[in-house]
Design a protein around this motif. Structure first.
Motif, PDB file in Angstrom:
ATOM      1  N   LYS A 113      -7.318  -0.196  -5.731  1.00 24.79           N
ATOM      2  CA  LYS A 113      -7.164  -0.273  -4.347  1.00 24.79           C
ATOM      3  C   LYS A 113      -5.976   0.569  -3.906  1.00 24.79           C
ATOM      4  O   LYS A 113      -4.984   0.985  -4.571  1.00 24.79           O
ATOM      5  N   THR A 114      -6.073   1.245  -2.778  1.00 26.21           N
ATOM      6  CA  THR A 114      -5.009   1.988  -2.093  1.00 26.21           C
ATOM      7  C   THR A 114      -4.351   1.360  -0.865  1.00 26.21           C
ATOM      8  O   THR A 114      -5.132   0.385  -0.076  1.00 26.21           O
ATOM      9  N   VAL A 115      -2.951   1.504  -0.935  1.00 30.76           N
ATOM     10  CA  VAL A 115      -2.358   1.095   0.576  1.00 30.76           C
ATOM     11  C   VAL A 115      -1.552   2.057   1.113  1.00 30.76           C
ATOM     12  O   VAL A 115      -1.268   2.866   0.261  1.00 30.76           O
ATOM     13  N   LEU A 131      -2.404   0.526  -5.289  1.00 27.89           N
ATOM     14  CA  LEU A 131      -1.874  -0.759  -5.242  1.00 27.89           C
ATOM     15  C   LEU A 131      -1.374  -1.145  -6.346  1.00 27.89           C
ATOM     16  O   LEU A 131      -0.145  -1.872  -6.562  1.00 27.89           O
ATOM     17  N   ASP A 132      -1.949  -1.029  -7.532  1.00 29.99           N
ATOM     18  CA  ASP A 132      -1.387  -1.275  -8.873  1.00 29.99           C
ATOM     19  C   ASP A 132       0.001  -0.466  -9.222  1.00 29.99           C
ATOM     20  O   ASP A 132       0.643  -0.954 -10.178  1.00 29.99           O
ATOM     21  N   ASN A 135       4.954  -6.803   1.349  1.00 29.03           N
ATOM     22  CA  ASN A 135       4.882  -5.794   2.116  1.00 29.03           C
ATOM     23  C   ASN A 135       6.212  -5.393   2.952  1.00 29.03           C
ATOM     24  O   ASN A 135       6.101  -4.216   3.568  1.00 29.03           O
ATOM     25  N   ASP A 175      -2.854 -11.739  -5.196  1.00 25.65           N
ATOM     26  CA  ASP A 175      -3.878 -11.179  -4.575  1.00 25.65           C
ATOM     27  C   ASP A 175      -4.122 -11.229  -3.272  1.00 25.65           C
ATOM     28  O   ASP A 175      -4.333 -10.182  -2.497  1.00 25.65           O
ATOM     29  N   ILE A 176      -4.048 -12.643  -2.676  1.00 22.78           N
ATOM     30  CA  ILE A 176      -4.240 -12.801  -1.216  1.00 22.78           C
ATOM     31  C   ILE A 176      -3.012 -11.909  -0.567  1.00 22.78           C
ATOM     32  O   ILE A 176      -3.102 -11.299   0.332  1.00 22.78           O
ATOM     33  N   ASP A 177      -1.781 -12.364  -1.064  1.00 18.54           N
ATOM     34  CA  ASP A 177      -0.614 -11.730  -0.446  1.00 18.54           C
ATOM     35  C   ASP A 177      -0.550 -10.272  -0.448  1.00 18.54           C
ATOM     36  O   ASP A 177      -0.043  -9.510   0.637  1.00 18.54           O
ATOM     37  N   ALA A 178      -1.137  -9.674  -1.636  1.00 16.75           N
ATOM     38  CA  ALA A 178      -1.089  -8.230  -1.756  1.00 16.75           C
ATOM     39  C   ALA A 178      -2.053  -7.707  -0.584  1.00 16.75           C
ATOM     40  O   ALA A 178      -1.935  -6.049  -0.277  1.00 16.75           O
ATOM     41  N   ASN A 179      -3.109  -8.078  -0.170  1.00 16.64           N
ATOM     42  CA  ASN A 179      -4.094  -7.678   0.678  1.00 16.64           C
ATOM     43  C   ASN A 179      -3.756  -8.090   2.109  1.00 16.64           C
ATOM     44  O   ASN A 179      -4.792  -8.081   3.085  1.00 16.64           O
ATOM     45  N   LYS A 180      -2.656  -8.663   2.619  1.00 12.53           N
ATOM     46  CA  LYS A 180      -2.637  -8.938   3.794  1.00 12.53           C
ATOM     47  C   LYS A 180      -2.139  -7.498   4.726  1.00 12.53           C
ATOM     48  O   LYS A 180      -1.714  -6.655   4.150  1.00 12.53           O
TER      49      LYS A 180
END
Length: 328
Positions: A43-45, A54-55, A268, A323-328
């Motif tokens: 995944k990318t942010v 993301l990783d 973030n 995982d939830i915190d990383a996808n906020k």
């Protein structure tokens, strides 16, 4: 559901063999292959205007402190068909919970199994793992191969087998009853002899399996063995090379979700790159470990609730919150 339209050339008249070959080539070039244990998608942010993986910014270190590990387990001499002996099942289950997701491996996670009192650490990097299946037996085999290669530095396989046989003989002699038959001092009953004979055969079969599978000279991909590794040294290494939070799980710490929601641990907000999670095995923390971790200012004690959970369950739940915190 995907719908594929064949090119007109495949529907034209002519030789059937030519058309069939054309269709097969077209399908081979345009269909994406799938694999049952393919790595997870990266995944990318967007960070400071740049699109990054993301990783690459959310790496996770999981440290499992395992105490009272027997010498046989530390040397890799355990039966993968009976993982309860030496509680190797706990180690394998922690590895699976730390690394596996549905149809893939967490490439952003590394797990460290610290075996005390031998000061041996097995590091497993999800990014470099190859050929691992999501079952405890395969994981135990990989752990065994890694430990066997490390223990080969001190003595040969034959010397180990001899030492184990001597230990077993001493244990048998020390536990031998004085008299079972008054006419034959030191004798055993038939049931005891049968149990010992079956145990000896099982032990010999295990040693043969180990010797047959122990042909490699390097550990499995993604597995690394660290000798003379202490918790204090591991914490110092994390402090020098990691800019993320170090979380110690116990029942009396602050709620994990509250700590992660705070600005200090906001991923973030401040670009944290690594999260380190420290847990104990089924025995719990040693008194010296608790003292060392509680006095370290870089370690934050967190909790998943007042109920004691399995170590593998704690790893899975913590992954979920990250995982939830990383996808906020």
């Amino acid at each position: 559901m995907k719908v594929f339209f064949l090119p007109p050339a495949a529907a034209t008249t002519g030789k059937r063999s030519t058309n069939s070959l054309f269709v097969l080539l077209w399908l081979a070039l345009h269909l994406n292959p799938t694999f049952p244990f393919a790595p997870t998608l990266r995944k990318t942010v967007r960070s400071e205007g740049t699109l990054v993986a993301l990783d690459a910014i959310m790496h996770r270190n999981i440290i499992v402190l395992s105490h009272n590990v027997s010498q046989n387990v530390a040397d890799g001499f355990f039966d993968v068909n009976n993982l309860l002996t030496g509680r190797v099942d706990v180690l394998a289950r922690c590895v699976n919970s730390a690394l596996w997701v549905s149809n893939g491996i967490r490439r952003d996670t590394s797990i460290f199994l610290m075996l005390f009192p031998h000061n041996i650490t097995i590091e497993i990097q999800g990014e470099h793992i190859r050929g691992l299946n999501p079952d405890e037996r395969t994981t135990a085999l990989y752990l065994q191969k890694t430990l066997l290669l490390g223990s080969a530095d001190s003595r040969s396989r034959r010397e180990k087998s001899q030492l184990i046989s001597i230990k077993e003989q001493e244990q048998e002699q020390s536990g031998r009853p004085e008299t079972v038959n008054p006419h034959k001092p030191g004798s055993r009953s038939k049931s005891e002899k049968r149990e010992l004979r079956l145990a000896r055969k099982a032990r010999e079969a295990m040693l043969r399996r180990i010797q047959a599978s122990d042909n490699s000279t390097t550990p499995p991909q993604g597995f690394t063995l660290h000798l003379d590794d202490t918790l204090e040294g591991r914490l110092k290494h994390l402090k020098d090379h990691s800019n993320g939070p170090i979380l110690m799980l116990n029942e009396i710490g602050e709620p994990l979700w509250d700590v992660m929601a705070s600005e200090e641990h906001n991923y973030n907000g401040n670009g944290k790159k690594e999260t380190t999670l420290i847990l104990a095995d089924q025995i719990g923390y040693d008194a010296s470990d608790e003292k060392l971790l509680s006095e370290n200012k870089a370690v934050t004690q967190v909790s998943l609730g007042p109920l004691s959970l399995l170590t593998s369950q704690c790893i899975t739940i913590t992954h979920h919150y990250i995982d939830i915190d990383a996808n906020k």
